[in-house]
Design a protein around this motif. Structure first.
Motif, PDB file in Angstrom:
ATOM      1  N   ILE A 199       0.843  -1.212   0.000  1.00  0.00           N
ATOM      2  CA  ILE A 199       0.000   0.000   0.000  1.00  0.00           C
ATOM      3  C   ILE A 199       0.875   1.258   0.000  1.00  0.00           C
ATOM      4  O   ILE A 199       0.599   2.222  -0.717  1.00  0.00           O
ATOM      5  CB  ILE A 199      -0.983  -0.017   1.192  1.00  0.00           C
ATOM      6  CG1 ILE A 199      -2.042  -1.111   0.978  1.00  0.00           C
ATOM      7  CG2 ILE A 199      -1.661   1.341   1.374  1.00  0.00           C
ATOM      8  CD1 ILE A 199      -2.923  -1.410   2.174  1.00  0.00           C
ATOM      9  N   THR A 224      -0.249   4.451   8.764  1.00  0.00           N
ATOM     10  CA  THR A 224      -1.316   4.921   7.870  1.00  0.00           C
ATOM     11  C   THR A 224      -1.694   3.812   6.888  1.00  0.00           C
ATOM     12  O   THR A 224      -2.876   3.587   6.617  1.00  0.00           O
ATOM     13  CB  THR A 224      -0.859   6.189   7.102  1.00  0.00           C
ATOM     14  OG1 THR A 224      -0.455   7.172   8.047  1.00  0.00           O
ATOM     15  CG2 THR A 224      -1.969   6.745   6.229  1.00  0.00           C
ATOM     16  N   ILE A 284      -5.359   1.997   6.280  1.00  0.00           N
ATOM     17  CA  ILE A 284      -6.038   1.848   4.982  1.00  0.00           C
ATOM     18  C   ILE A 284      -6.448   0.383   4.801  1.00  0.00           C
ATOM     19  O   ILE A 284      -7.583   0.073   4.414  1.00  0.00           O
ATOM     20  CB  ILE A 284      -5.124   2.297   3.813  1.00  0.00           C
ATOM     21  CG1 ILE A 284      -4.809   3.788   3.908  1.00  0.00           C
ATOM     22  CG2 ILE A 284      -5.752   1.955   2.463  1.00  0.00           C
ATOM     23  CD1 ILE A 284      -3.714   4.265   2.951  1.00  0.00           C
ATOM     24  N   LYS A 285      -5.497  -0.516   5.103  1.00  0.00           N
ATOM     25  CA  LYS A 285      -5.748  -1.964   4.943  1.00  0.00           C
ATOM     26  C   LYS A 285      -6.939  -2.409   5.786  1.00  0.00           C
ATOM     27  O   LYS A 285      -7.808  -3.151   5.317  1.00  0.00           O
ATOM     28  CB  LYS A 285      -4.484  -2.737   5.352  1.00  0.00           C
ATOM     29  CG  LYS A 285      -4.612  -4.249   5.310  1.00  0.00           C
ATOM     30  CD  LYS A 285      -3.317  -4.916   5.766  1.00  0.00           C
ATOM     31  CE  LYS A 285      -3.119  -4.792   7.274  1.00  0.00           C
ATOM     32  NZ  LYS A 285      -1.916  -5.505   7.741  1.00  0.00           N
ATOM     33  N   THR A 292     -14.500   4.255   0.119  1.00  0.00           N
ATOM     34  CA  THR A 292     -13.394   5.216   0.003  1.00  0.00           C
ATOM     35  C   THR A 292     -13.023   5.769   1.376  1.00  0.00           C
ATOM     36  O   THR A 292     -13.814   5.678   2.318  1.00  0.00           O
ATOM     37  CB  THR A 292     -13.773   6.417  -0.901  1.00  0.00           C
ATOM     38  OG1 THR A 292     -14.895   7.077  -0.323  1.00  0.00           O
ATOM     39  CG2 THR A 292     -14.082   5.981  -2.320  1.00  0.00           C
ATOM     40  N   VAL A 350      -6.903   9.979   2.897  1.00  0.00           N
ATOM     41  CA  VAL A 350      -5.571   9.617   3.408  1.00  0.00           C
ATOM     42  C   VAL A 350      -4.675  10.846   3.375  1.00  0.00           C
ATOM     43  O   VAL A 350      -4.599  11.548   2.360  1.00  0.00           O
ATOM     44  CB  VAL A 350      -4.947   8.484   2.546  1.00  0.00           C
ATOM     45  CG1 VAL A 350      -3.544   8.162   3.038  1.00  0.00           C
ATOM     46  CG2 VAL A 350      -5.821   7.242   2.574  1.00  0.00           C
ATOM     47  N   VAL A 399      -8.821   7.639  -1.393  1.00  0.00           N
ATOM     48  CA  VAL A 399      -8.419   6.311  -1.896  1.00  0.00           C
ATOM     49  C   VAL A 399      -9.642   5.392  -1.861  1.00  0.00           C
ATOM     50  O   VAL A 399     -10.444   5.441  -0.929  1.00  0.00           O
ATOM     51  CB  VAL A 399      -7.285   5.725  -1.018  1.00  0.00           C
ATOM     52  CG1 VAL A 399      -6.841   4.371  -1.545  1.00  0.00           C
ATOM     53  CG2 VAL A 399      -6.092   6.664  -0.982  1.00  0.00           C
ATOM     54  N   SER A 438     -11.464   1.353  -2.309  1.00  0.00           N
ATOM     55  CA  SER A 438     -11.180  -0.067  -2.033  1.00  0.00           C
ATOM     56  C   SER A 438     -10.674  -0.755  -3.301  1.00  0.00           C
ATOM     57  O   SER A 438      -9.889  -1.705  -3.229  1.00  0.00           O
ATOM     58  CB  SER A 438     -12.435  -0.771  -1.502  1.00  0.00           C
ATOM     59  OG  SER A 438     -13.513  -0.598  -2.390  1.00  0.00           O
ATOM     60  N   THR A 496      -7.010  -0.476  -3.400  1.00  0.00           N
ATOM     61  CA  THR A 496      -6.303  -1.389  -2.484  1.00  0.00           C
ATOM     62  C   THR A 496      -6.229  -2.787  -3.090  1.00  0.00           C
ATOM     63  O   THR A 496      -5.247  -3.500  -2.905  1.00  0.00           O
ATOM     64  CB  THR A 496      -6.985  -1.465  -1.093  1.00  0.00           C
ATOM     65  OG1 THR A 496      -8.283  -2.051  -1.222  1.00  0.00           O
ATOM     66  CG2 THR A 496      -7.101  -0.107  -0.435  1.00  0.00           C
TER      67      THR A 496
END
Length: 328
Positions: free
Chosen positions: A186, A202, A206-207, A221, A224, A239, A241, A244
């Protein structure tokens, strides 16, 4: 308290301690904060994790375990000692018997380092147990029967995949791709796609919040914040999904490939059992959304996640101590 039996899941990302009769009593990140000038440890666990990326020059927050093995022996020994004392209390009159969980592909030298570090930390006796065996016990599988069970244990530093029968691994592999690699993927993606530099905390955020490795019915979303690599100033980007999924594709497909390799090497009778009973996912990495669907899609075998994947290995290690009982 006269003497205690303890099971330790010595993970790259987290340490979990199981005490006989009490269950999992401690779960802390495997992080220590060290003063570089004096080599003194300032903080352990969650207190140290909060310092990652935020320390002054003379203090460093570090992980003494890398990819499931000890990278800093002295620090690991002090960390194990600290967490054993925190779990059982300093008033324990007799040293505890400890079972420690390690990745299945660990070398003899690495294994001995874990044994010695645990002994030096105050264990009376030390037993080493392979991660997939502990994960299977902790997931509630009866591994003593002549029946094939497939476990995929995805931790912070390693993913252990094994087919177990009669209490032993019949076919197994351990790859150094797991939760930490998801975070790194990421970080790399954000740098490449958005020119944004973010830290590992961070990336982990996100993960956990929108990370997936399989398309979601409803894309999600999140905003970030990081440092713009062009201007050098703080910047916020949105960001999704789907991004990711793109970022994590390579790492997750490597895990699927390892599952495929183990299935190819599995004897036909046990392979039939696995097809019938399904694949069980354990470990913190198993919480990544879409992993069940991805493995099921690529192998055609029903895949499920254990009830509490994070604590499976610790519970299994502790129950292994109880199973040994007097034989320990």
């Amino acid at each position: 308290m006269v003497g205690t039996d303890i099971g330790i899941d010595l993970g790259t990302a987290s340490i979990l301690v199981y005490v006989k009769g009490k269950g999992v009593v401690l779960k802390e990140p495997s992080v220590v904060a060290i003063d570089r000038s004096t080599r003194k440890i300032l903080k352990y666990g969650e207190d140290a994790r909060l310092m990652i990326g935020r320390t002054p020059g003379n203090v460093v927050a570090t992980r003494p375990l890398r990819q499931g093995v000890i990278s800093d022996y002295d620090t690991t020994e002090k960390m194990i000692k600290h967490f054993i004392q925190k779990a059982v209390g300093k008033r324990c009159f007799r040293k505890p018997r400890v079972a420690v969980c390690v990745p299945s592909a660990i070398t003899e030298v690495e294994r001995r380092a874990v044994e010695e570090a645990t002994s030096e930390a105050g264990a009376r006796e030390v037993r080493i147990i392979a991660e997939p065996i502990a994960a299977a016990i902790g997931a509630g599988i009866d591994i003593s029967k002549p029946c094939g069970n497939m476990i995929v244990d995805i931790g912070g530093g390693t993913a252990d995949i094994a087919v177990i029968s009669l209490g032993e691994s019949v076919v197994s592999t351990s790859i150094k791709i797991a939760g930490d690699n998801f975070d790194e993927a990421i970080v790399r993606y954000m740098r490449k796609k958005h020119n944004l530099l973010i830290g590992e905390r961070t990336a982990e955020n996100i993960k956990v919040k929108i990370g997936t490795c399989y398309p979601l019915a409803e894309p999600e979303t999140m905003e970030v914040r990081g440092r713009n690599l062009v201007t050098g100033l703080p910047r916020t980007v949105t960001v999704s999904s789907e991004e990711t999924e793109e970022a994590l594709r390579e790492a997750t497909l490597n895990i699927v490939e390892a599952v495929h390799t183990v299935l190819e090497k599995t004897p036909p009778e046990l392979a039939a059992d696995v097809a019938d009973r399904g694949i069980v996912l354990t470990g913190g990495g198993a919480l990544l959304r879409g992993l069940e669907e991805l493995i099921e899609d690529r192998t055609g075998i029903h895949t499920m996640t254990a009830d509490d994947p994070m604590t499976c290995v610790a519970i299994g290690t502790g129950q292994y101590v109880e199973l040994l009982g007097e034989k320990f």
